[in-house]
Design an enzyme around this catalytic site. Structure first.
Site, PDB file in Angstrom:
ATOM      1  CG  PHE A 133      -1.611 -60.673  39.445  1.00 53.68           C
ATOM      2  CD1 PHE A 133      -0.654 -59.714  39.147  1.00 53.68           C
ATOM      3  CD2 PHE A 133      -1.373 -61.988  39.055  1.00 53.68           C
ATOM      4  CE1 PHE A 133       0.512 -60.065  38.462  1.00 53.68           C
ATOM      5  CE2 PHE A 133      -0.212 -62.342  38.380  1.00 53.68           C
ATOM      6  CZ  PHE A 133       0.727 -61.375  38.085  1.00 53.68           C
ATOM      7  CB  ALA A 134      -6.291 -60.199  35.456  1.00 49.67           C
ATOM      8  CD  GLU A 137      -5.123 -64.176  27.942  1.00 49.55           C
ATOM      9  OE1 GLU A 137      -5.168 -64.834  26.877  1.00 49.55           O
ATOM     10  OE2 GLU A 137      -4.821 -62.970  28.008  1.00 49.55           O
ATOM     11  CG  ASP A 253      10.850 -63.782  41.505  1.00 44.33           C
ATOM     12  OD1 ASP A 253      10.420 -64.801  40.929  1.00 44.33           O
ATOM     13  OD2 ASP A 253      11.836 -63.133  41.112  1.00 44.33           O
ATOM     14  CD  GLU A 376       0.596 -65.894  43.706  1.00 43.07           C
ATOM     15  OE1 GLU A 376       1.805 -65.625  43.853  1.00 43.07           O
ATOM     16  OE2 GLU A 376      -0.323 -65.208  44.187  1.00 43.07           O
ATOM     17  N   GLY A 377       1.840 -70.537  39.782  1.00 41.11           N
ATOM     18  CA  GLY A 377       2.817 -71.452  39.205  1.00 41.11           C
ATOM     19  C   GLY A 377       2.707 -72.832  39.830  1.00 41.11           C
ATOM     20  CB  SER A 379       4.522 -78.708  42.045  1.00 37.09           C
ATOM     21  OG  SER A 379       3.849 -78.400  43.238  1.00 37.09           O
TER      22      SER A 379
HETATM   23  N1  CAA Z   1      12.104 -62.065  37.255  1.00 37.78           N
HETATM   24  C1  CAA Z   1      12.471 -61.216  36.264  1.00 37.78           C
HETATM   25  N2  CAA Z   1      12.390 -61.532  34.948  1.00 37.78           N
HETATM   26  C2  CAA Z   1      11.923 -62.763  34.653  1.00 37.78           C
HETATM   27  C3  CAA Z   1      11.524 -63.693  35.627  1.00 37.78           C
HETATM   28  C4  CAA Z   1      11.641 -63.303  36.997  1.00 37.78           C
HETATM   29  N3  CAA Z   1      11.259 -64.120  37.977  1.00 37.78           N
HETATM   30  N4  CAA Z   1      11.086 -64.809  35.028  1.00 37.78           N
HETATM   31  C5  CAA Z   1      11.215 -64.607  33.703  1.00 37.78           C
HETATM   32  N5  CAA Z   1      11.724 -63.371  33.485  1.00 37.78           N
HETATM   33  C6  CAA Z   1      12.066 -62.767  32.191  1.00 37.78           C
HETATM   34  C7  CAA Z   1      13.172 -63.565  31.531  1.00 37.78           C
HETATM   35  O1  CAA Z   1      14.454 -63.129  31.963  1.00 37.78           O
HETATM   36  C8  CAA Z   1      12.952 -63.257  30.071  1.00 37.78           C
HETATM   37  O2  CAA Z   1      13.493 -61.995  29.771  1.00 37.78           O
HETATM   38  P1  CAA Z   1      14.441 -61.771  28.468  1.00 37.78           P
HETATM   39  O3  CAA Z   1      13.473 -61.611  27.367  1.00 37.78           O
HETATM   40  O4  CAA Z   1      15.197 -60.556  28.782  1.00 37.78           O
HETATM   41  O5  CAA Z   1      15.293 -62.995  28.350  1.00 37.78           O
HETATM   42  C9  CAA Z   1      11.415 -63.130  29.980  1.00 37.78           C
HETATM   43  O6  CAA Z   1      10.977 -62.875  31.308  1.00 37.78           O
HETATM   44  C10 CAA Z   1      10.764 -64.388  29.498  1.00 37.78           C
HETATM   45  O7  CAA Z   1      11.156 -65.407  30.361  1.00 37.78           O
HETATM   46  P2  CAA Z   1      11.198 -66.927  29.913  1.00 37.78           P
HETATM   47  O8  CAA Z   1      11.920 -67.036  28.611  1.00 37.78           O
HETATM   48  O9  CAA Z   1      11.697 -67.735  31.054  1.00 37.78           O
HETATM   49  O10 CAA Z   1       9.646 -67.178  29.651  1.00 37.78           O
HETATM   50  P3  CAA Z   1       8.860 -68.513  29.375  1.00 37.78           P
HETATM   51  O11 CAA Z   1       7.752 -68.183  28.467  1.00 37.78           O
HETATM   52  O12 CAA Z   1       9.785 -69.622  29.037  1.00 37.78           O
HETATM   53  O13 CAA Z   1       8.134 -68.871  30.796  1.00 37.78           O
HETATM   54  C11 CAA Z   1       7.667 -69.341  33.040  1.00 37.78           C
HETATM   55  C12 CAA Z   1       8.530 -68.598  32.015  1.00 37.78           C
HETATM   56  C13 CAA Z   1       8.548 -69.402  34.286  1.00 37.78           C
HETATM   57  C14 CAA Z   1       7.266 -70.723  32.656  1.00 37.78           C
HETATM   58  C15 CAA Z   1       6.433 -68.440  33.308  1.00 37.78           C
HETATM   59  O14 CAA Z   1       5.571 -68.447  32.197  1.00 37.78           O
HETATM   60  C16 CAA Z   1       5.662 -68.837  34.557  1.00 37.78           C
HETATM   61  O15 CAA Z   1       6.042 -68.484  35.655  1.00 37.78           O
HETATM   62  N6  CAA Z   1       4.519 -69.553  34.377  1.00 37.78           N
HETATM   63  C17 CAA Z   1       3.609 -69.791  35.459  1.00 37.78           C
HETATM   64  C18 CAA Z   1       2.545 -68.732  35.459  1.00 37.78           C
HETATM   65  C19 CAA Z   1       2.083 -68.357  36.809  1.00 37.78           C
HETATM   66  O16 CAA Z   1       2.791 -68.449  37.813  1.00 37.78           O
HETATM   67  N7  CAA Z   1       0.868 -67.869  36.882  1.00 37.78           N
HETATM   68  C20 CAA Z   1       0.325 -67.379  38.087  1.00 37.78           C
HETATM   69  C21 CAA Z   1      -1.007 -66.833  37.861  1.00 37.78           C
HETATM   70  S1  CAA Z   1      -1.383 -65.606  39.036  1.00 37.78           S
HETATM   71  C22 CAA Z   1      -2.196 -66.337  40.296  1.00 37.78           C
HETATM   72  O17 CAA Z   1      -2.290 -67.511  40.414  1.00 37.78           O
HETATM   73  C23 CAA Z   1      -2.616 -65.330  41.314  1.00 37.78           C
HETATM   74  C24 CAA Z   1      -3.826 -65.657  42.079  1.00 37.78           C
HETATM   75  O18 CAA Z   1      -4.876 -65.111  41.832  1.00 37.78           O
HETATM   76  C25 CAA Z   1      -3.687 -66.513  43.240  1.00 37.78           C
END
Ligand code: CAA
Length: 393
Positions: A133-134, A137, A253, A376-377, A379
């Site tokens: 999953f990418a 950045e 989620d 994955e986000g 804390s």
């Molecule tokens: N389910 C469905 N839709 C969602 C959602 C969710 N959980 N979270 C956000 N959305 C939707 C919102 O409803 C919104 O939609 P609308 O345009 O219709 O309103 C849209 O997405 C944008 O949402 P936000 O306005 O909340 O977006 P934001 O830019 O303010 O940021 C954030 C949201 C929660 C901070 C998000 O950027 C985030 O989770 N950041 C952390 C990133 C992350 O977890 N990265 C993980 C990397 S993967 C990894 O680590 C895997 C690995 O290899 C181990």
């Protein structure tokens, strides 16, 4: 108190026969196939590719995929029970299992076309293809929607340019779900201008960049991916070209529950080792577990592990009832990962000087726990999600 008196998952929930059986199989797999090598793989930062096929044969890479697509089709709780057992032995293997089961396969299952399911999901369910999953950045970690990788439509292909960071198994995966901007520089649509692409490493323009040298999870490769005019057939676009960010967020989620299960497994393992050691280690003429200072630590650790696991299982059940779990998933990851961090810290304290040495198991657990508070986000991001959902922006 004995080391074996640790509360198990079964102590709080009335598990079905199938859930117990899969939990037992996962524990057995972890103890026979992984435990004898885990320390050596960690020291050598070695990724054991053959493990993928063996995990696949045992069904652990298709747990949430329906039987119609060659998966096990079990419920979320069963999957998380298995994941905890693997994590208790080796957190590096657990992250492979969590990412594969929670992110790329779920994205294809939910938003993929029938053709994409036949081509990718079936072999992924069998463990013949490993998923990655990418999203992140170098300049877009917590602020994931600020990603800059650009996808441009060219006839029946998309051309991708950009760099992805911290991709688990990015150099060994067969299928990578890549989020890239599909909007144009003159018409930016924010989170709604991002697509999700099914990328395979054989596509022209695919490159693997730097392999990270990490504090923990050393047997799990983490790399940069570099796309230089990467040509992706349009048939590999997942769903709607503007909805990839939403798909990724929804999948996270689920992913965050997987990381919480990983954290519970790490913490439980640290507790088990510490309890055993406290019973054996004698100072001032008696086993150190007889000192209140140690008893209280073990009691707090057991409480933290049990509370994290209980919340995890409750949220898994809510997910399977079809409820929205966004805030609960964040709460679970936050609680379980921060618990894993202090529980592993206390485990080292109980081991004293020995705990600080690589020769003893708690040192690896402590290093492995840290990343559960980050990937994955972080804390901090989990707290943002919880607060926004409950109290608004
Ligand atoms: N389910 C469905 N839709 C969602 C959602 C969710 N959980 N979270 C956000 N959305 C939707 C919102 O409803 C919104 O939609 P609308 O345009 O219709 O309103 C849209 O997405 C944008 O949402 P936000 O306005 O909340 O977006 P934001 O830019 O303010 O940021 C954030 C949201 C929660 C901070 C998000 O950027 C985030 O989770 N950041 C952390 C990133 C992350 O977890 N990265 C993980 C990397 S993967 C990894 O680590 C895997 C690995 O290899 C181990």
């Amino acid at each position: 108190m004995t080391a074996t008196a640790l509360p198990t998952a079964a102590a709080l929930l009335d598990l079905t026969e199938e859930q117990r059986e899969i939990q037992r199989l996962a524990r057995e797999f972890a103890l026979t196939e992984i435990a004898p090598h885990a320390d050596e793989w960690d020291r050598a930062a070695h990724f054991e590719k053959s493990l993928v096929g063996r995990l696949g044969e045992a069904g652990f890479l298709g747990m949430l995929i329906p039987e119609a697509y060659d998966g096990l089709g079990v419920d979320t709780l069963t999957y998380l029970l298995a994941l905890e057992e693997i994590a208790a032995v080796d957190a590096s293997t657990a992250v492979l299992m969590s990412v594969h089961n929670s992110l790329p396969t779920q994205m294809i299952l939910h938003w993929g076309s029938e053709g994409q399911k036949q081509r990718f999901l079936r072999p992924m369910a069998r463990g013949e293809m490993l998923g990655a999953f990418a999203l992140s950045e170098p300049d877009a970690g917590s602020d994931a929607a600020a990603l800059r990788a650009q996808a441009r439509r060219d006839g029946d292909q998309w051309v991708l340019d950009g760099t992805k960071a911290w991709v688990t198994n990015g150099n060994t995966a067969d299928v990578i779900l890549v989020m890239a901007r599909t909007d144009s520089a003159s018409d930016r649509k924010g989170p709604r201008g991002i697509g999700a692409f099914i990328v395979t490493p054989d596509l022209p323009g695919f490159g693997v960049g730097k392999k990270e040298d990490k504090m923990g999870l050393r047997a799990s490769p983490t790399v940069q991916l570099v796309f230089d005019g990467l040509r992706v057939p349009n048939e590999n676009l997942l769903g709607d070209p503007g909805e990839g960010f939403i798909y990724a967020m929804q999948s996270l989620d689920n992913g965050r529950l997987g990381i919480a299960a990983q954290a519970v497994g790490i913490a439980r393992s640290a507790l088990e080792h510490a309890a055993r050691y406290a019973a054996e280690r004698r100072q001032f003429g008696r086993a150190i577990r007889e000192f209140e200072a140690i008893q209280f630590k073990l009691a707090d650790m057991a409480t933290g592990v049990t509370a994290s696991r209980a919340l995890l299982h409750a949220v898994a059940a809510a997910k399977d009832r079809g409820e929205s779990i966004t805030r609960f998933s964040s709460m679970t990851k936050l609680l379980a990962s921060e618990t894993a961090m202090w529980v592993t810290t206390d485990a080292i304290q109980i081991f004293g000087g020995y705990g600080y040495m690589k020769e003893y198991p708690v040192e690896r657990l402590f290093r492995d726990a840290k990343v559960t508070e980050i990937y994955e986000g972080t804390s901090e991001i989990q707290r943002v999600v919880i607060a926004r959902e409950l109290y608004g922006p």
